[in-house]
Scaffold this motif. Structure first.
Motif, PDB file in Angstrom:
ATOM      1  N   GLN A  95     -46.203 -93.167  -7.672  1.00  0.00           N
ATOM      2  CA  GLN A  95     -47.197 -94.222  -7.450  1.00  0.00           C
ATOM      3  C   GLN A  95     -48.445 -93.753  -6.702  1.00  0.00           C
ATOM      4  N   GLN A  96     -48.722 -92.440  -6.721  1.00  0.00           N
ATOM      5  CA  GLN A  96     -49.959 -91.958  -6.104  1.00  0.00           C
ATOM      6  C   GLN A  96     -51.156 -92.141  -7.039  1.00  0.00           C
ATOM      7  N   PHE A  97     -50.947 -91.961  -8.344  1.00  0.00           N
ATOM      8  CA  PHE A  97     -51.980 -92.159  -9.366  1.00  0.00           C
ATOM      9  C   PHE A  97     -53.189 -91.245  -9.186  1.00  0.00           C
ATOM     10  N   VAL A  98     -52.964 -90.040  -8.670  1.00  0.00           N
ATOM     11  CA  VAL A  98     -54.084 -89.129  -8.449  1.00  0.00           C
ATOM     12  C   VAL A  98     -54.685 -88.680  -9.772  1.00  0.00           C
ATOM     13  N   SER A  99     -53.857 -88.147 -10.661  1.00  0.00           N
ATOM     14  CA  SER A  99     -54.374 -87.690 -11.958  1.00  0.00           C
ATOM     15  C   SER A  99     -54.963 -88.853 -12.748  1.00  0.00           C
ATOM     16  N   VAL A 100     -54.264 -89.992 -12.739  1.00  0.00           N
ATOM     17  CA  VAL A 100     -54.750 -91.167 -13.463  1.00  0.00           C
ATOM     18  C   VAL A 100     -56.107 -91.594 -12.921  1.00  0.00           C
ATOM     19  N   GLY A 101     -56.216 -91.664 -11.613  1.00  0.00           N
ATOM     20  CA  GLY A 101     -57.493 -92.061 -11.010  1.00  0.00           C
ATOM     21  C   GLY A 101     -58.596 -91.057 -11.299  1.00  0.00           C
ATOM     22  N   ASN A 102     -58.261 -89.764 -11.232  1.00  0.00           N
ATOM     23  CA  ASN A 102     -59.263 -88.745 -11.531  1.00  0.00           C
ATOM     24  C   ASN A 102     -59.775 -88.887 -12.958  1.00  0.00           C
ATOM     25  N   ILE A 103     -58.852 -89.089 -13.901  1.00  0.00           N
ATOM     26  CA  ILE A 103     -59.229 -89.201 -15.317  1.00  0.00           C
ATOM     27  C   ILE A 103     -60.110 -90.425 -15.546  1.00  0.00           C
ATOM     28  N   GLU A 104     -59.807 -91.510 -14.867  1.00  0.00           N
ATOM     29  CA  GLU A 104     -60.610 -92.719 -15.043  1.00  0.00           C
ATOM     30  C   GLU A 104     -62.029 -92.524 -14.501  1.00  0.00           C
ATOM     31  N   ALA A 105     -62.194 -91.617 -13.532  1.00  0.00           N
ATOM     32  CA  ALA A 105     -63.523 -91.345 -12.981  1.00  0.00           C
ATOM     33  C   ALA A 105     -64.247 -90.245 -13.747  1.00  0.00           C
ATOM     34  N   ASP A 106     -63.491 -89.245 -14.230  1.00  0.00           N
ATOM     35  CA  ASP A 106     -64.064 -88.103 -14.950  1.00  0.00           C
ATOM     36  C   ASP A 106     -63.013 -87.661 -15.970  1.00  0.00           C
ATOM     37  N   ASP A 107     -63.314 -87.839 -17.252  1.00  0.00           N
ATOM     38  CA  ASP A 107     -62.283 -87.623 -18.272  1.00  0.00           C
ATOM     39  C   ASP A 107     -62.029 -86.158 -18.610  1.00  0.00           C
ATOM     40  N   ARG A 108     -62.700 -85.230 -17.953  1.00  0.00           N
ATOM     41  CA  ARG A 108     -62.499 -83.811 -18.257  1.00  0.00           C
ATOM     42  C   ARG A 108     -61.210 -83.300 -17.607  1.00  0.00           C
ATOM     43  N   VAL A 109     -60.365 -82.678 -18.423  1.00  0.00           N
ATOM     44  CA  VAL A 109     -59.114 -82.115 -17.929  1.00  0.00           C
ATOM     45  C   VAL A 109     -58.902 -80.745 -18.555  1.00  0.00           C
ATOM     46  N   ALA A 110     -57.999 -79.986 -17.940  1.00  0.00           N
ATOM     47  CA  ALA A 110     -57.596 -78.689 -18.482  1.00  0.00           C
ATOM     48  C   ALA A 110     -56.073 -78.623 -18.471  1.00  0.00           C
ATOM     49  N   LEU A 111     -55.517 -78.013 -19.488  1.00  0.00           N
ATOM     50  CA  LEU A 111     -54.076 -77.826 -19.570  1.00  0.00           C
ATOM     51  C   LEU A 111     -53.759 -76.336 -19.594  1.00  0.00           C
ATOM     52  N   PHE A 112     -52.735 -75.962 -18.857  1.00  0.00           N
ATOM     53  CA  PHE A 112     -52.172 -74.614 -18.958  1.00  0.00           C
ATOM     54  C   PHE A 112     -50.782 -74.781 -19.528  1.00  0.00           C
ATOM     55  N   VAL A 113     -50.596 -74.273 -20.745  1.00  0.00           N
ATOM     56  CA  VAL A 113     -49.339 -74.457 -21.465  1.00  0.00           C
ATOM     57  C   VAL A 113     -48.724 -73.098 -21.748  1.00  0.00           C
ATOM     58  N   ALA A 114     -47.492 -72.899 -21.299  1.00  0.00           N
ATOM     59  CA  ALA A 114     -46.825 -71.615 -21.495  1.00  0.00           C
ATOM     60  C   ALA A 114     -45.452 -71.812 -22.102  1.00  0.00           C
ATOM     61  N   ASP A 115     -45.184 -71.051 -23.165  1.00  0.00           N
ATOM     62  CA  ASP A 115     -43.844 -70.959 -23.732  1.00  0.00           C
ATOM     63  C   ASP A 115     -43.257 -69.672 -23.161  1.00  0.00           C
ATOM     64  N   LEU A 116     -42.580 -69.790 -22.024  1.00  0.00           N
ATOM     65  CA  LEU A 116     -42.138 -68.605 -21.295  1.00  0.00           C
ATOM     66  C   LEU A 116     -41.087 -67.776 -22.035  1.00  0.00           C
ATOM     67  N   PRO A 117     -40.122 -68.381 -22.720  1.00  0.00           N
ATOM     68  CA  PRO A 117     -39.167 -67.539 -23.450  1.00  0.00           C
ATOM     69  C   PRO A 117     -39.844 -66.639 -24.482  1.00  0.00           C
ATOM     70  N   ARG A 118     -40.892 -67.153 -25.128  1.00  0.00           N
ATOM     71  CA  ARG A 118     -41.590 -66.374 -26.159  1.00  0.00           C
ATOM     72  C   ARG A 118     -42.822 -65.651 -25.601  1.00  0.00           C
ATOM     73  N   ARG A 119     -43.054 -65.786 -24.307  1.00  0.00           N
ATOM     74  CA  ARG A 119     -44.183 -65.137 -23.638  1.00  0.00           C
ATOM     75  C   ARG A 119     -45.505 -65.458 -24.353  1.00  0.00           C
ATOM     76  N   THR A 120     -45.746 -66.751 -24.521  1.00  0.00           N
ATOM     77  CA  THR A 120     -46.950 -67.234 -25.187  1.00  0.00           C
ATOM     78  C   THR A 120     -47.601 -68.288 -24.315  1.00  0.00           C
ATOM     79  N   ARG A 121     -48.932 -68.255 -24.232  1.00  0.00           N
ATOM     80  CA  ARG A 121     -49.616 -69.260 -23.423  1.00  0.00           C
ATOM     81  C   ARG A 121     -50.986 -69.574 -23.998  1.00  0.00           C
ATOM     82  N   ILE A 122     -51.437 -70.794 -23.689  1.00  0.00           N
ATOM     83  CA  ILE A 122     -52.740 -71.245 -24.172  1.00  0.00           C
ATOM     84  C   ILE A 122     -53.385 -72.103 -23.091  1.00  0.00           C
TER      85      ILE A 122
END
Length: 217
Positions: A95-122
């Motif tokens: 119930q902190q809503f930090v990410s939700v509140g941030n997105i509502e103020a500025d919709d820019r986000v970044a994702l770090f996605v890693a498939d560690l077993p296959r050693r792949t990331r984007i």
């Protein structure tokens, strides 16, 4: 054709250092062409993004600081909604809503996605939007189902991501990591074979004892 990723991440200082070490040919050269808009998502990106069970999401606080949050769910909880759009369910939390509140103020986000077993990331840059599940029950219903099965946890909000840019990273420094479920799946055939061999060993011992006229009692 210039990639939007390069236009987003490479500023004057980064380019100056690339020029100094000679790596600008591999990276900053993309800036020679104009930014032509969002990079097109391909099947390769879809396969990775819709198979993971975790990723890290960075949003921007009102004070301009990056805020990173860990997101997780059953494998496939990040859905491809068509084109460059993805979405994932937002479950009840602290119930902190930090990410939700941030997105509502500025919709820019970044994702770090890693498939560690296959050693792949984007790395992914996107525009995010938060919608209460009650305001879009159809979208909530889509995000709550994975491969025909419904997630037991209640969906409170829906987060959609319109991808602007992405970049695949090298796997050199990624250390493979496996969940307990992955290890169990991989070792199950060996465990079953051990049981078979133990049973066979017991049977052969009993047959040998019978031939010798020995008794188990």
């Amino acid at each position: 054709m210039g990639r939007r990723y390069s236009h987003i991440v490479f500023g004057p200082q980064a380019l100056a250092r690339q020029e100094h070490v000679g790596s600008v040919v591999a990276y900053g050269a993309d800036l020679d062409s104009p930014d032509t808009g969002p990079q097109e998502i391909t099947d390769r990106e879809v396969r990775l993004l819709t198979s993971v069970f975790q990723f890290h999401l960075a949003s921007i606080t009102p004070q301009g600081w990056p805020y990173i949050q860990y997101r997780s769910g059953p494998p496939g909880f990040l859905h491809h909604l068509g084109g460059n759009r993805f979405g994932f369910p937002d479950f009840p939390g602290n119930q902190q809503f930090v990410s939700v509140g941030n997105i509502e103020a500025d919709d820019r986000v970044a994702l770090f996605v890693a498939d560690l077993p296959r050693r792949t990331r984007i790395k992914v840059f996107a525009r995010a939007r938060v919608t209460d599940a009650a305001d879009d029950p159809d979208l909530a219903a889509v995000l709550q189902r994975i491969d025909g099965r419904e997630i037991a946890t209640r969906v409170e909000r829906c987060v959609t991501l319109d991808v602007e840019a992405f970049d695949w990273n090298c796997s050199r420094s990624l250390i493979p990591q496996f969940t307990a479920e992955m290890i169990a799946d991989q070792t199950a055939p060996y465990a079953a074979r051990i049981v078979e061999l133990q049973d066979e060993n017991d049977r052969l011992r009993a047959e040998l004892a019978a031939l010798r006229g020995e008794s188990d009692t």
